[in-house]
Design a protein around this motif. Structure first.
Motif, PDB file in Angstrom:
ATOM      1  N   GLY A  86      -7.143 -22.537 -26.309  1.00 46.01           N
ATOM      2  CA  GLY A  86      -7.841 -22.978 -27.514  1.00 46.01           C
ATOM      3  C   GLY A  86      -7.462 -22.167 -28.735  1.00 46.01           C
ATOM      4  N   ALA A  87      -7.912 -22.620 -29.892  1.00 40.43           N
ATOM      5  CA  ALA A  87      -7.610 -21.956 -31.154  1.00 40.43           C
ATOM      6  C   ALA A  87      -8.773 -22.110 -32.107  1.00 40.43           C
ATOM      7  CB  ALA A  87      -6.345 -22.546 -31.775  1.00 40.43           C
ATOM      8  N   ARG A  88      -8.972 -21.080 -32.933  1.00 38.73           N
ATOM      9  CA  ARG A  88     -10.023 -21.101 -33.941  1.00 38.73           C
ATOM     10  C   ARG A  88      -9.507 -20.497 -35.233  1.00 38.73           C
ATOM     11  NH1 ARG A  88     -15.689 -18.924 -31.501  1.00 38.73           N
ATOM     12  NH2 ARG A  88     -16.337 -19.423 -33.627  1.00 38.73           N
ATOM     13  N   VAL A  89     -10.007 -21.001 -36.340  1.00 37.04           N
ATOM     14  CA  VAL A  89      -9.729 -20.390 -37.629  1.00 37.04           C
ATOM     15  C   VAL A  89     -10.265 -18.960 -37.614  1.00 37.04           C
ATOM     16  CG1 VAL A  89     -10.306 -20.483 -40.086  1.00 37.04           C
ATOM     17  CG2 VAL A  89      -9.728 -22.586 -38.858  1.00 37.04           C
ATOM     18  N   ALA A  90      -9.541 -18.026 -38.248  1.00 33.09           N
ATOM     19  CA  ALA A  90      -9.941 -16.619 -38.195  1.00 33.09           C
ATOM     20  C   ALA A  90      -9.621 -15.929 -39.517  1.00 33.09           C
ATOM     21  CB  ALA A  90      -9.227 -15.913 -37.046  1.00 33.09           C
ATOM     22  N   TYR A  92      -8.762 -11.732 -41.241  1.00 28.55           N
ATOM     23  CA  TYR A  92      -8.267 -10.402 -40.895  1.00 28.55           C
ATOM     24  C   TYR A  92      -9.389  -9.473 -40.449  1.00 28.55           C
ATOM     25  CZ  TYR A  92      -3.695 -11.439 -42.966  1.00 28.55           C
ATOM     26  OH  TYR A  92      -2.473 -11.978 -43.253  1.00 28.55           O
ATOM     27  N   ASN A  93     -10.591  -9.691 -40.960  1.00 27.99           N
ATOM     28  CA  ASN A  93     -11.701  -8.804 -40.604  1.00 27.99           C
ATOM     29  C   ASN A  93     -12.301  -9.114 -39.235  1.00 27.99           C
ATOM     30  OD1 ASN A  93     -13.205 -11.121 -40.985  1.00 27.99           O
ATOM     31  ND2 ASN A  93     -14.265 -10.406 -42.832  1.00 27.99           N
ATOM     32  N   GLY A  94     -11.726 -10.075 -38.523  1.00 27.70           N
ATOM     33  CA  GLY A  94     -12.193 -10.404 -37.182  1.00 27.70           C
ATOM     34  C   GLY A  94     -13.163 -11.563 -37.112  1.00 27.70           C
ATOM     35  N   THR A  95     -13.597 -12.067 -38.257  1.00 30.28           N
ATOM     36  CA  THR A  95     -14.519 -13.199 -38.274  1.00 30.28           C
ATOM     37  C   THR A  95     -13.818 -14.457 -37.775  1.00 30.28           C
ATOM     38  OG1 THR A  95     -15.695 -12.263 -40.159  1.00 30.28           O
ATOM     39  CG2 THR A  95     -16.038 -14.605 -39.713  1.00 30.28           C
ATOM     40  N   LEU A  96     -14.486 -15.183 -36.879  1.00 33.19           N
ATOM     41  CA  LEU A  96     -13.948 -16.430 -36.352  1.00 33.19           C
ATOM     42  C   LEU A  96     -14.699 -17.614 -36.930  1.00 33.19           C
ATOM     43  CD1 LEU A  96     -13.414 -15.554 -32.586  1.00 33.19           C
ATOM     44  CD2 LEU A  96     -11.701 -15.680 -34.390  1.00 33.19           C
ATOM     45  N   GLY A  97     -13.933 -18.654 -37.264  1.00 36.73           N
ATOM     46  CA  GLY A  97     -14.513 -19.876 -37.787  1.00 36.73           C
ATOM     47  C   GLY A  97     -14.516 -20.970 -36.738  1.00 36.73           C
ATOM     48  N   PRO A  98     -14.577 -22.223 -37.164  1.00 34.42           N
ATOM     49  CA  PRO A  98     -14.661 -23.344 -36.223  1.00 34.42           C
ATOM     50  C   PRO A  98     -13.418 -23.487 -35.347  1.00 34.42           C
ATOM     51  CG  PRO A  98     -15.336 -24.007 -38.427  1.00 34.42           C
ATOM     52  CD  PRO A  98     -14.731 -22.648 -38.561  1.00 34.42           C
ATOM     53  N   GLU A  99     -13.629 -24.124 -34.233  1.00 35.30           N
ATOM     54  CA  GLU A  99     -12.524 -24.441 -33.324  1.00 35.30           C
ATOM     55  C   GLU A  99     -11.630 -25.504 -33.955  1.00 35.30           C
ATOM     56  OE1 GLU A  99     -12.863 -27.045 -29.622  1.00 35.30           O
ATOM     57  OE2 GLU A  99     -13.166 -25.033 -28.837  1.00 35.30           O
ATOM     58  N   MET A 136      -5.110 -17.797 -41.400  1.00 30.83           N
ATOM     59  CA  MET A 136      -4.886 -17.364 -40.022  1.00 30.83           C
ATOM     60  C   MET A 136      -5.659 -18.227 -39.033  1.00 30.83           C
ATOM     61  SD  MET A 136      -5.052 -13.491 -38.503  1.00 30.83           S
ATOM     62  CE  MET A 136      -6.824 -13.302 -38.352  1.00 30.83           C
ATOM     63  N   ILE A 137      -4.995 -18.558 -37.936  1.00 25.49           N
ATOM     64  CA  ILE A 137      -5.614 -19.205 -36.786  1.00 25.49           C
ATOM     65  C   ILE A 137      -5.360 -18.315 -35.578  1.00 25.49           C
ATOM     66  CG2 ILE A 137      -5.466 -21.190 -35.218  1.00 25.49           C
ATOM     67  CD1 ILE A 137      -4.767 -22.911 -37.644  1.00 25.49           C
ATOM     68  N   LYS A 138      -6.383 -18.067 -34.795  1.00 23.49           N
ATOM     69  CA  LYS A 138      -6.249 -17.219 -33.603  1.00 23.49           C
ATOM     70  C   LYS A 138      -6.259 -18.111 -32.370  1.00 23.49           C
ATOM     71  CE  LYS A 138      -7.973 -13.080 -33.756  1.00 23.49           C
ATOM     72  NZ  LYS A 138      -6.863 -12.142 -33.498  1.00 23.49           N
ATOM     73  N   ALA A 139      -5.206 -17.972 -31.567  1.00 25.49           N
ATOM     74  CA  ALA A 139      -5.070 -18.779 -30.352  1.00 25.49           C
ATOM     75  C   ALA A 139      -5.214 -17.889 -29.133  1.00 25.49           C
ATOM     76  CB  ALA A 139      -3.710 -19.475 -30.326  1.00 25.49           C
ATOM     77  N   MET A 140      -5.797 -18.451 -28.061  1.00 20.25           N
ATOM     78  CA  MET A 140      -6.012 -17.698 -26.827  1.00 20.25           C
ATOM     79  C   MET A 140      -5.829 -18.601 -25.626  1.00 20.25           C
ATOM     80  SD  MET A 140      -9.343 -15.520 -25.664  1.00 20.25           S
ATOM     81  CE  MET A 140      -9.310 -14.548 -24.167  1.00 20.25           C
ATOM     82  N   ALA A 141      -5.186 -18.076 -24.604  1.00 18.13           N
ATOM     83  CA  ALA A 141      -5.015 -18.788 -23.341  1.00 18.13           C
ATOM     84  C   ALA A 141      -5.512 -17.899 -22.211  1.00 18.13           C
ATOM     85  CB  ALA A 141      -3.548 -19.149 -23.119  1.00 18.13           C
ATOM     86  N   VAL A 142      -6.323 -18.466 -21.329  1.00 16.50           N
ATOM     87  CA  VAL A 142      -6.822 -17.777 -20.130  1.00 16.50           C
ATOM     88  C   VAL A 142      -6.312 -18.540 -18.916  1.00 16.50           C
ATOM     89  CG1 VAL A 142      -8.846 -17.061 -18.814  1.00 16.50           C
ATOM     90  CG2 VAL A 142      -8.890 -16.964 -21.315  1.00 16.50           C
ATOM     91  N   LEU A 143      -5.595 -17.842 -18.044  1.00 15.34           N
ATOM     92  CA  LEU A 143      -5.031 -18.453 -16.836  1.00 15.34           C
ATOM     93  C   LEU A 143      -5.642 -17.771 -15.622  1.00 15.34           C
ATOM     94  CD1 LEU A 143      -2.786 -20.515 -15.916  1.00 15.34           C
ATOM     95  CD2 LEU A 143      -1.265 -18.525 -15.730  1.00 15.34           C
ATOM     96  N   GLN A 144      -6.212 -18.586 -14.709  1.00 17.82           N
ATOM     97  CA  GLN A 144      -6.865 -18.038 -13.518  1.00 17.82           C
ATOM     98  C   GLN A 144      -6.306 -18.679 -12.264  1.00 17.82           C
ATOM     99  OE1 GLN A 144     -11.027 -18.909 -12.982  1.00 17.82           O
ATOM    100  NE2 GLN A 144     -11.348 -17.141 -11.652  1.00 17.82           N
TER     101      GLN A 144
END
Length: 265
Positions: A86-90, A92-99, A136-144
């Motif tokens: 997934g990805a969310r708007v972000a 620099y100060n670490g605040t995350l916005g909507p997906e 900035m958009i922050k993306a993350m992937a979790v693989l299990q």
């Protein structure tokens, strides 16, 4: 799929300070395992799963684009995994916005020593209205892995490119001689830009900031263009700095070096 409020590196020893999933006991168990990974990261040399995030060309503001979770099975047996991407708007100060995009694949099959690339489409209609000046958009992937319960994480900051400000200097650049800067920006968005303002300044070039506002909105694909005059006070290599702001496109910057000839003796 909600994403965490604190994301860090994309190595196998990466961690997420609070990867928030939607509710089920299974998903809560995943969260606990992620926290354990934070406390007891596996050795880098250990064989197993890896995941990284790859970006595509053309990540321009106003456009849809793809990002990819690239997963690797560095073992001699097949692995069956769950991939949450997934990805969310972000900011620099670490605040995350909507997906602005998510995908949850329950059965990702990885043959021995195989690599698989999973795309995720990021839509302008999802990120455009909430993108900050950091772009900035922050993306993350979790693989299990279902069998071993191994969890690996991939995190990446993605930067959406603003349009260029084209800067032309009209006249002969000389000390104490009036010049004109022609500033042009093309609207890349699918909607008009209102409240368009250019701001220009440069040490030894302008006496403070010079600002000019456009009288009317700029339609999609059209140019916002102004001309601003200035009189350089100092000779030598100088930098002109230009900013553009509007209701839907903010934080756009442009630069132009100008060599100013000294006053003739």
């Amino acid at each position: 799929m909600n994403l965490c409020s604190s994301w860090h590196t994309n190595k196998r020893s990466s961690h997420c300070g609070g990867f928030l999933l939607a509710g089920s006991e299974e998903e809560k168990a995943v969260l606990e395992k992620v926290k354990l990974r934070k406390a007891y990261p596996p050795a880098e040399a250990e064989e197993g799963l890896k995941v990284r995030i790859k970006v595509s060309e053309g990540m321009n503001n106003g456009c849809d684009f793809d990002i990819f979770a690239v997963v690797n099975n560095n073992a001699d047996r097949e692995r069956t995994c769950r991939l949450m991407f997934g990805a969310r708007v972000a900011s620099y100060n670490g605040t995350l916005g909507p997906e602005c995009g998510s995908k949850d694949l329950l059965n990702v099959s990885l043959p021995p020593y195989a690599e698989k690339s999973v795309p995720l489409r990021i839509l302008y209609e999802k990120y455009g209205g909430c993108l900050t000046q950091d772009n900035m958009i922050k993306a993350m992937a979790v693989l299990q892995d279902y069998e071993t319960r191994e969890i690996v994480l991939g995190v990446r900051n993605i930067y959406v490119k603003n349009p260029d400000i084209r800067i032309r200097i009209l006249g002969e650049p000389a000390q104490n001689r009036k010049l004109v800067a022609e500033l042009t920006l093309t609207n890349p968005l699918p909607s008009p830009l209102s409240g368009c303002v250019f701001t220009m300044e440069g040490a030894g070039l302008t006496r403070g900031q010079k600002t000019q506002e456009l009288d009317s909105p700029v339609e999609p694909g059209e140019e916002a263009k102004v001309r601003m005059d200035f009189v350089p006070q100092q000779s030598g290599l100088r930098k002109l700095v230009v900013d553009f702001e509007s209701d839907k496109l903010t934080g756009v910057k442009g630069y132009r070096n100008v060599i100013i000839a000294p006053v003739s003796q």
